[in-house]
Design a protein around this motif. Structure first.
Motif, short mmCIF file in Angstrom:
data_model
loop_
_atom_site.label_atom_id
_atom_site.label_comp_id
_atom_site.label_asym_id
_atom_site.label_seq_id
_atom_site.Cartn_x
_atom_site.Cartn_y
_atom_site.Cartn_z
N ASP A 7 72.01 22.68 -23.68
CA ASP A 7 70.77 23.21 -24.23
C ASP A 7 71.05 24.26 -25.32
O ASP A 7 70.36 24.32 -26.33
N ASP A 10 72.27 22.38 -28.44
CA ASP A 10 71.15 21.75 -29.13
C ASP A 10 70.43 22.75 -30.03
O ASP A 10 70.12 22.45 -31.20
N VAL A 11 70.13 23.92 -29.53
CA VAL A 11 69.41 24.93 -30.30
C VAL A 11 70.25 25.44 -31.46
O VAL A 11 69.81 25.48 -32.60
N SER A 14 70.72 22.90 -34.19
CA SER A 14 69.53 22.56 -34.98
C SER A 14 69.23 23.60 -36.07
O SER A 14 68.36 23.39 -36.90
N ARG A 15 69.96 24.68 -36.09
CA ARG A 15 69.73 25.75 -37.07
C ARG A 15 70.71 25.60 -38.24
O ARG A 15 71.89 25.33 -38.05
N GLU A 117 67.52 30.24 -25.23
CA GLU A 117 68.50 29.83 -26.23
C GLU A 117 68.05 30.19 -27.65
O GLU A 117 68.86 30.59 -28.49
N ARG A 118 66.76 30.04 -27.93
CA ARG A 118 66.26 30.36 -29.28
C ARG A 118 66.43 31.85 -29.57
O ARG A 118 66.85 32.23 -30.65
#
Length: 170
Positions: A7, A10-11, A14-15, A117-118
């Motif tokens: 997870d 993934d975060v 994606s940045r 996570e964000r």
């Protein structure tokens, strides 16, 4: 900290700020070498380690810097970097914070745990940017700077690629 949880990967993946590298991620939006690793923590939290490598004052200058100036600069940088958690939008309590000299580099490490996570990605980016910004604010006038520090100073004084003239980063 070896295996980044899915997870988190993934975060971070994606940045645009982060690029997967080895056991974690490299921050690509700063001039200094910023890296983030993550591992499973207790319960719902993930443990993060943000490491930033910057040139020592001596490595960033063309001439000799006296030991009193080098030591004073390092001690001031160390004290100022401790405030990095205050620059985030999330309450972050550091599990560990170190600033060490490693030959021609200063190595700054922040360790913290978060559940989101964000938010952790935002904090990691903020920490790396904080180190770079604090370093630039601590540049001592009167020395000829070289390498990445000279580039940062030039960018700050010219306003980046726009060509508009501004003051020095001091």
């Amino acid at each position: 900290m070896t295996d980044v949880p899915d997870d988190v990967a993934d975060v971070f993946g994606s940045r645009d700020t982060f690029v997967a590298s080895g056991e974690g991620f490299v921050v690509e939006t700063t001039s200094f070498d910023g890296r983030v690793t993550a591992s499973e923590g207790e319960k719902w939290r993930t443990e993060y380690e943000v490491t930033v490598r910057a040139p020592s004052l001596q490595a960033a200058t063309a001439g000799e810097v006296g030991p009193a100036v080098r030591d004073g600069w390092f001690e001031t940088l160390e004290r100022r970097l401790e405030d990095a958690p205050k620059s985030t939008r999330v309450v972050v309590e550091l599990d560990e914070y170190t600033v060490e000299r490693d030959d021609e580099e200063v190595v700054v490490t922040y360790r913290y745990s978060l559940g989101g996570e964000r938010e952790a990605a935002d904090v990691a980016k903020t920490f790396v940017e904080y180190v770079e910004g604090t370093y630039v604010e601590g540049i001592i006038p009167g020395y000829d700077y070289v390498g990445v520090v000279a580039e940062l100073m030039n960018s700050a004084s010219t306003g980046g690629s726009e060509g508009s003239r501004g003051g020095t980063p001091l």
